[in-house]
Design a protein around this motif. Structure first.
Motif, PDB file in Angstrom:
ATOM      1  N   ASP A 112      17.875  17.499  60.673  1.00 46.60           N
ATOM      2  CA  ASP A 112      17.850  16.083  60.989  1.00 46.60           C
ATOM      3  C   ASP A 112      17.681  15.897  62.493  1.00 46.60           C
ATOM      4  O   ASP A 112      18.095  16.755  63.268  1.00 46.60           O
ATOM      5  CB  ASP A 112      19.153  15.413  60.542  1.00 46.60           C
ATOM      6  N   PRO A 113      17.090  14.771  62.888  1.00 51.22           N
ATOM      7  CA  PRO A 113      17.025  14.509  64.332  1.00 51.22           C
ATOM      8  C   PRO A 113      18.425  14.534  64.939  1.00 51.22           C
ATOM      9  O   PRO A 113      19.399  14.128  64.305  1.00 51.22           O
ATOM     10  CB  PRO A 113      16.428  13.099  64.406  1.00 51.22           C
ATOM     11  N   GLN A 114      18.514  15.041  66.142  1.00 54.23           N
ATOM     12  CA  GLN A 114      19.792  15.132  66.832  1.00 54.23           C
ATOM     13  C   GLN A 114      19.815  14.158  68.000  1.00 54.23           C
ATOM     14  O   GLN A 114      18.838  14.060  68.754  1.00 54.23           O
ATOM     15  CB  GLN A 114      20.016  16.558  67.342  1.00 54.23           C
ATOM     16  N   ILE A 115      20.921  13.454  68.148  1.00 52.29           N
ATOM     17  CA  ILE A 115      21.088  12.512  69.248  1.00 52.29           C
ATOM     18  C   ILE A 115      21.396  13.295  70.519  1.00 52.29           C
ATOM     19  O   ILE A 115      22.223  14.201  70.510  1.00 52.29           O
ATOM     20  CB  ILE A 115      22.220  11.516  68.933  1.00 52.29           C
ATOM     21  N   LEU A 116      20.727  12.944  71.594  1.00 52.45           N
ATOM     22  CA  LEU A 116      20.960  13.565  72.891  1.00 52.45           C
ATOM     23  C   LEU A 116      21.798  12.606  73.731  1.00 52.45           C
ATOM     24  O   LEU A 116      21.320  11.547  74.144  1.00 52.45           O
ATOM     25  CB  LEU A 116      19.629  13.860  73.588  1.00 52.45           C
TER      26      LEU A 116
ATOM     27  N   MET B  44      16.509  11.768  71.631  1.00 53.08           N
ATOM     28  CA  MET B  44      16.532  12.415  70.321  1.00 53.08           C
ATOM     29  C   MET B  44      15.781  13.737  70.425  1.00 53.08           C
ATOM     30  O   MET B  44      14.841  13.863  71.206  1.00 53.08           O
ATOM     31  CB  MET B  44      15.831  11.558  69.265  1.00 53.08           C
ATOM     32  N   ALA B  45      16.184  14.709  69.610  1.00 51.55           N
ATOM     33  CA  ALA B  45      15.464  15.972  69.476  1.00 51.55           C
ATOM     34  C   ALA B  45      15.262  16.214  67.990  1.00 51.55           C
ATOM     35  O   ALA B  45      16.160  15.944  67.176  1.00 51.55           O
ATOM     36  CB  ALA B  45      16.261  17.117  70.096  1.00 51.55           C
TER      37      ALA B  45
ATOM     38  N   GLY C  10      19.810   1.227  57.942  1.00 54.34           N
ATOM     39  CA  GLY C  10      21.141   1.816  57.988  1.00 54.34           C
ATOM     40  C   GLY C  10      21.658   1.881  59.410  1.00 54.34           C
ATOM     41  O   GLY C  10      21.269   1.081  60.261  1.00 54.34           O
ATOM     42  N   THR C  11      22.521   2.860  59.662  1.00 50.81           N
ATOM     43  CA  THR C  11      23.136   2.969  60.992  1.00 50.81           C
ATOM     44  C   THR C  11      22.558   4.120  61.809  1.00 50.81           C
ATOM     45  O   THR C  11      23.218   4.654  62.696  1.00 50.81           O
ATOM     46  CB  THR C  11      24.676   3.116  60.870  1.00 50.81           C
ATOM     47  N   HIS C  12      21.349   4.497  61.510  1.00 46.73           N
ATOM     48  CA  HIS C  12      20.643   5.514  62.306  1.00 46.73           C
ATOM     49  C   HIS C  12      19.913   4.792  63.436  1.00 46.73           C
ATOM     50  O   HIS C  12      19.042   3.968  63.190  1.00 46.73           O
ATOM     51  CB  HIS C  12      19.645   6.278  61.426  1.00 46.73           C
ATOM     52  N   TYR C  13      20.294   5.090  64.670  1.00 48.07           N
ATOM     53  CA  TYR C  13      19.692   4.425  65.823  1.00 48.07           C
ATOM     54  C   TYR C  13      18.956   5.444  66.684  1.00 48.07           C
ATOM     55  O   TYR C  13      19.582   6.229  67.384  1.00 48.07           O
ATOM     56  CB  TYR C  13      20.768   3.717  66.648  1.00 48.07           C
ATOM     57  N   PRO C  14      17.622   5.437  66.637  1.00 43.78           N
ATOM     58  CA  PRO C  14      16.843   6.373  67.450  1.00 43.78           C
ATOM     59  C   PRO C  14      16.775   5.904  68.902  1.00 43.78           C
ATOM     60  O   PRO C  14      17.313   4.844  69.255  1.00 43.78           O
ATOM     61  CB  PRO C  14      15.462   6.304  66.797  1.00 43.78           C
ATOM     62  N   ALA C  15      16.086   6.674  69.719  1.00 44.82           N
ATOM     63  CA  ALA C  15      15.795   6.230  71.081  1.00 44.82           C
ATOM     64  C   ALA C  15      14.926   4.979  70.971  1.00 44.82           C
ATOM     65  O   ALA C  15      14.046   4.904  70.110  1.00 44.82           O
ATOM     66  CB  ALA C  15      15.058   7.336  71.846  1.00 44.82           C
TER      67      ALA C  15
ATOM     68  N   THR D  19       8.084   6.278  65.763  1.00 49.23           N
ATOM     69  CA  THR D  19       7.817   7.713  65.670  1.00 49.23           C
ATOM     70  C   THR D  19       8.940   8.328  64.861  1.00 49.23           C
ATOM     71  O   THR D  19      10.119   8.121  65.152  1.00 49.23           O
ATOM     72  CB  THR D  19       7.776   8.389  67.054  1.00 49.23           C
ATOM     73  N   ALA D  20       8.567   9.074  63.824  1.00 49.19           N
ATOM     74  CA  ALA D  20       9.549   9.782  62.985  1.00 49.19           C
ATOM     75  C   ALA D  20       9.163  11.258  62.942  1.00 49.19           C
ATOM     76  O   ALA D  20       8.003  11.607  63.149  1.00 49.19           O
ATOM     77  CB  ALA D  20       9.551   9.202  61.576  1.00 49.19           C
ATOM     78  N   VAL D  21      10.149  12.103  62.690  1.00 43.90           N
ATOM     79  CA  VAL D  21       9.910  13.531  62.518  1.00 43.90           C
ATOM     80  C   VAL D  21      10.542  13.923  61.189  1.00 43.90           C
ATOM     81  O   VAL D  21      11.753  13.824  61.010  1.00 43.90           O
ATOM     82  CB  VAL D  21      10.515  14.364  63.668  1.00 43.90           C
ATOM     83  N   VAL D  22       9.680  14.359  60.264  1.00 42.96           N
ATOM     84  CA  VAL D  22      10.151  14.803  58.946  1.00 42.96           C
ATOM     85  C   VAL D  22      10.488  16.286  59.055  1.00 42.96           C
ATOM     86  O   VAL D  22       9.641  17.090  59.478  1.00 42.96           O
ATOM     87  CB  VAL D  22       9.070  14.571  57.872  1.00 42.96           C
ATOM     88  N   PRO D  23      11.709  16.671  58.685  1.00 43.62           N
ATOM     89  CA  PRO D  23      12.093  18.096  58.774  1.00 43.62           C
ATOM     90  C   PRO D  23      11.149  18.975  57.955  1.00 43.62           C
ATOM     91  O   PRO D  23      10.624  18.566  56.928  1.00 43.62           O
ATOM     92  CB  PRO D  23      13.500  18.138  58.194  1.00 43.62           C
ATOM     93  N   ARG D  24      10.975  20.200  58.438  1.00 42.77           N
ATOM     94  CA  ARG D  24      10.113  21.173  57.728  1.00 42.77           C
ATOM     95  C   ARG D  24      10.794  21.669  56.481  1.00 42.77           C
ATOM     96  O   ARG D  24      11.955  21.781  56.374  1.00 42.77           O
ATOM     97  CB  ARG D  24       9.826  22.365  58.638  1.00 42.77           C
TER      98      ARG D  24
END
Length: 152
Positions: free
Chosen positions: A23-27, A42-43, A121-126, A147-152
């Protein structure tokens, strides 16, 4: 004249039993105040899904009336585009909002927060928020890029 050297990048191996994050990680730098409604950074690792500038019109090209209604439709449109690319709102790593009136945005923060949580929901990206003179579609009050990143 000498050419400056680029920084060296190191890739650290996973330790035994460690699995890569999916999952994306908050920085969040240590000691910084926690942001509300967005992340500082985000990473993520995976397949990119990006949108163009999305506005608040429906599938027939009818623009919603009013700022809050346009935001709801815009976020709904982004959700549909993400789904088409195999992504979900929790895969978002960045949103860039373009608004024609910053005061209109600020005056509607509570309603916008409710709509956002209802759809994403409560997912807040950069996130970034920019006031612009106007958008291509004259009656549009907001345009958002995602911009979204789908996990491999």
């Amino acid at each position: 004249m000498s050419t400056p050297k680029a920084p060296t990048l190191a890739v650290l191996p996973l330790t035994k039993g460690e699995t890569p994050a999916t999952d994306p990680q908050i920085l969040q730098p240590s000691g910084w105040l926690a942001p509300k409604g967005y992340a500082n950074g985000m990473a993520a690792d995976g397949r990119l899904v990006v949108t163009g500038g999305v506005i608040g019109w429906d599938h027939q090209g009818h623009l919603a009336t009013g700022f809050v209604a346009q935001v709801r439709q815009t976020l709904s449109n982004i959700s549909a585009i993400l789904a088409e690319g195999g992504a979900r709102p929790e895969h978002l790593v960045r949103l860039t909002w373009y608004v024609v009136d910053m005061e209109e945005y600020l005056a509607n923060l509570k309603a916008l927060g409710r709509i956002y949580r209802e759809l994403f929901g409560t997912h807040y990206p950069a996130m970034a928020l920019v006031q612009v003179v106007r958008l291509v579609e004259k009656a549009a009050r907001v345009e958002i890029e995602a911009t979204a990143v789908v996990p491999r």
